[in-house]
Design a protein around this motif. Structure first.
Motif, short mmCIF file in Angstrom:
data_model
loop_
_atom_site.label_atom_id
_atom_site.label_comp_id
_atom_site.label_asym_id
_atom_site.label_seq_id
_atom_site.Cartn_x
_atom_site.Cartn_y
_atom_site.Cartn_z
N ARG A 1 4.58 -9.85 -1.67
CA ARG A 1 4.83 -9.01 -0.50
C ARG A 1 4.26 -9.68 0.74
NH1 ARG A 1 2.20 -3.72 -0.66
NH2 ARG A 1 0.51 -4.71 -1.86
N PHE B 1 -1.37 -8.77 -2.33
CA PHE B 1 -0.01 -8.72 -1.77
C PHE B 1 0.90 -9.73 -2.45
CE2 PHE B 1 -2.74 -6.93 1.46
CZ PHE B 1 -2.01 -5.87 1.97
N ASP C 1 5.79 1.75 -8.91
CA ASP C 1 6.23 1.11 -7.67
C ASP C 1 7.37 1.88 -7.04
OD1 ASP C 1 5.64 -1.98 -9.24
OD2 ASP C 1 4.47 -1.14 -7.60
N LYS D 1 10.91 -11.45 4.09
CA LYS D 1 10.11 -12.01 3.00
C LYS D 1 9.01 -12.92 3.58
CE LYS D 1 13.71 -11.79 -0.52
NZ LYS D 1 14.48 -12.53 -1.55
N ASP E 1 -4.29 -2.75 3.14
CA ASP E 1 -2.90 -2.33 3.33
C ASP E 1 -2.88 -0.95 3.97
OD1 ASP E 1 -0.21 -1.91 3.27
OD2 ASP E 1 0.00 -1.93 1.07
#
Length: 472
Positions: A274, A271, A218, A286, A197
């Motif tokens: 995500r 992920f 988060d 999405k 990421d």
């Protein structure tokens, strides 16, 4: 007079004027070398291109990619949402495998990753493939290297021999290309951190720089300040490194290879909920349920059926290109390059041909009395013509052979100085001289010599015997 007598006389005549003969042969040698070396550069590039195509799957391989919104209308004419996006997922791979004449479909996923080790960081392209497809690449690994294990849950990597050159310090400076020094990292033995990421990593770095995150949550803390979730760093080791130093360009030079199924497991876990980098998303941003591949290589059992299969794939709504199409385009470009390079060299050989004609004409003026005597003694006009043509052809032949020797020497020097193509970013020799080029070059030089001696030979035939004998 037989052929042996004519050959003996011609060689003796050339030996009588050694310096002039040497200079004329030198001109032919330089002209031949110019043509051969110029053409060899074009052939070297063509060989490298053929090797690249072979590494990419050969001439019976089709490269398939999905189509983003808007692109598919070029193929289908359908502007609906369903038709305007074709994703290359497992269902699509299975669908492609059912096509006639298709022997295999090999999905591939590519993504940019970050490598961290001590004070160094480096960028690389991660290429994930099935075990059988990795094996088909025939990667030249250093001793002790092996392919990654499948479905192991832990990423095992094969590093390209040029990956080490991508490392810099964390400020992005002091790279290998700036300092000429490699990072103090042993990719064969050292464990490094792999960041999948990158966006999250750099966002966290920027947030920390302003002191607004504790790296533990988060979003939003109790006092309303924003926090950034810590990005996962995967400790990974190499199962193999491609052989060769950083100056030796070859297949996979800048890539990192891993097992496809293992990478999918790791990505889905990291992920969760995500969007995975490189994966398509809905209009709301999405992720889709299915994992989508970057591309797929479709193997066809018969090259003659290639166009038929390509048409079928495109009618399904996917992008499709073939190595054969690329090869056809590249051949045209290479043909133009070789013609230009050969033309440049041909100018030198044309000058050499003029030199041969001049040498033969001077020889006629100097041997006028000799020609008159052999005519009076009964030598036929045909024999006189043949004698001068043999002399001219001998100059061309000797110059052609000498030019080929010099061409091989120059070719070896070029390949050595370019690291056998590595300095030019190709795999293989930059200069390539096949045996057919040797034979054609020598034959061409001999032909040029013969043609250059034709008019002087006619001049010798037309000389009057009595006038020639009286000449002082």
């Amino acid at each position: 007079m037989n052929w042996m007598d004519l050959l003996r006389m011609s060689i003796n005549n050339l030996k009588r004027r050694k310096l002039r003969t040497f200079l004329t042969v030198l001109g032919v040698m330089i002209g031949t070398t110019s043509i051969v070396v110029m053409i060899s550069l074009g052939l070297g590039l063509q060989q490298a291109m053929l090797q690249e195509i072979e590494d990419a799957g050969g001439m019976n391989t089709i490269n398939v990619t999905g189509i983003a919104s808007g692109e598919s209308m070029f193929y289908s004419g359908d502007s609906s949402d369903e038709a305007s996006e074709k994703r290359l997922n497992d269902s699509a791979v299975a669908e492609l495998a059912k096509l006639d004449h298709v022997t295999s479909v090999s999905p591939e996923y590519d993504m940019s990753v970050l490598l961290l080790k001590g004070g160094y960081e480096g960028w690389a392209e991660l290429v994930a493939m099935k075990p059988e497809d990795l094996k088909a690449l025939k990667l030249d690994l250093k001793e002790g290297g092996r392919l990654p294990k499948s479905n192991s849950g832990n990423l095992e990597l094969i590093y390209g021999n040029g990956v080490i050159t991508n490392f810099t310090d964390k400020s992005g400076t002091n790279s290998y290309y700036e300092t000429g020094e490699l990072a103090d990292i042993d990719l064969e033995k050292d464990s490094v951190f792999l960041v999948l990421d990158q966006d999250g990593y750099y966002a966290a770095q920027n947030t920390q720089a302003f002191g607004t995150t504790d790296g533990s949550a988060d979003s939003g803390s109790s006092d309303g300040s924003q926090t950034q979730k810590a990005v996962q760093k995967h400790a990974v080791r190499a199962c193999g490194v491609i052989a060769g130093d950083p100056e030796n360009y070859k297949t996979g030079y800048q890539n990192i290879y891993c097992d496809l199924d293992t990478l999918k497991q790791v990505l889905k876990k990291e992920f969760n909920g995500r969007a995975i980098p490189g994966q398509p998303t809905t209009k709301n941003g999405k992720p889709y349920k299915d994992f989508c591949y970057s591309s797929a290589k479709v193997k066809v059992d018969d090259q003659d059926k290639l166009d038929e299969v390509v048409s079928g794939i495109r009618s399904m709504g996917y992008n499709a290109s073939t190595n054969a199409e690329y090869m056809e385009s590249a051949k045209k470009q290479m043909g133009m390059i070789q013609a230009v390079l050969g033309g440049i060299g041909a100018v030198s050989l044309l000058v050499a041909a003029i030199g041969i004609a001049n040498t033969m004409m001077m020889s006629i003026y100097e041997r006028t009395k000799e020609i008159g005597i052999i005519k009076v003694l009964g030598c036929s006009l045909k024999n006189i013509r043949e004698m001068f043509l043999i002399e001219a052809a001998s100059i061309g032949l000797i110059g052609g052979v000498a030019g080929m020797v010099l061409s091989y020497i120059l070719s070896a020097i070029i390949n050595f100085l370019t690291g056998h193509g590595a300095a030019m970013g190709i795999e293989g020799n930059l200069s390539y001289i096949p045996i057919w080029l040797v034979l054609v070059a020598i034959a061409f030089a001999t032909l040029i010599g013969t043609l250059a001696g034709f008019f002087p030979a006619l001049r010798a035939m037309k000389l009057s015997p009595l006038a020639a004998i009286k000449t002082e």
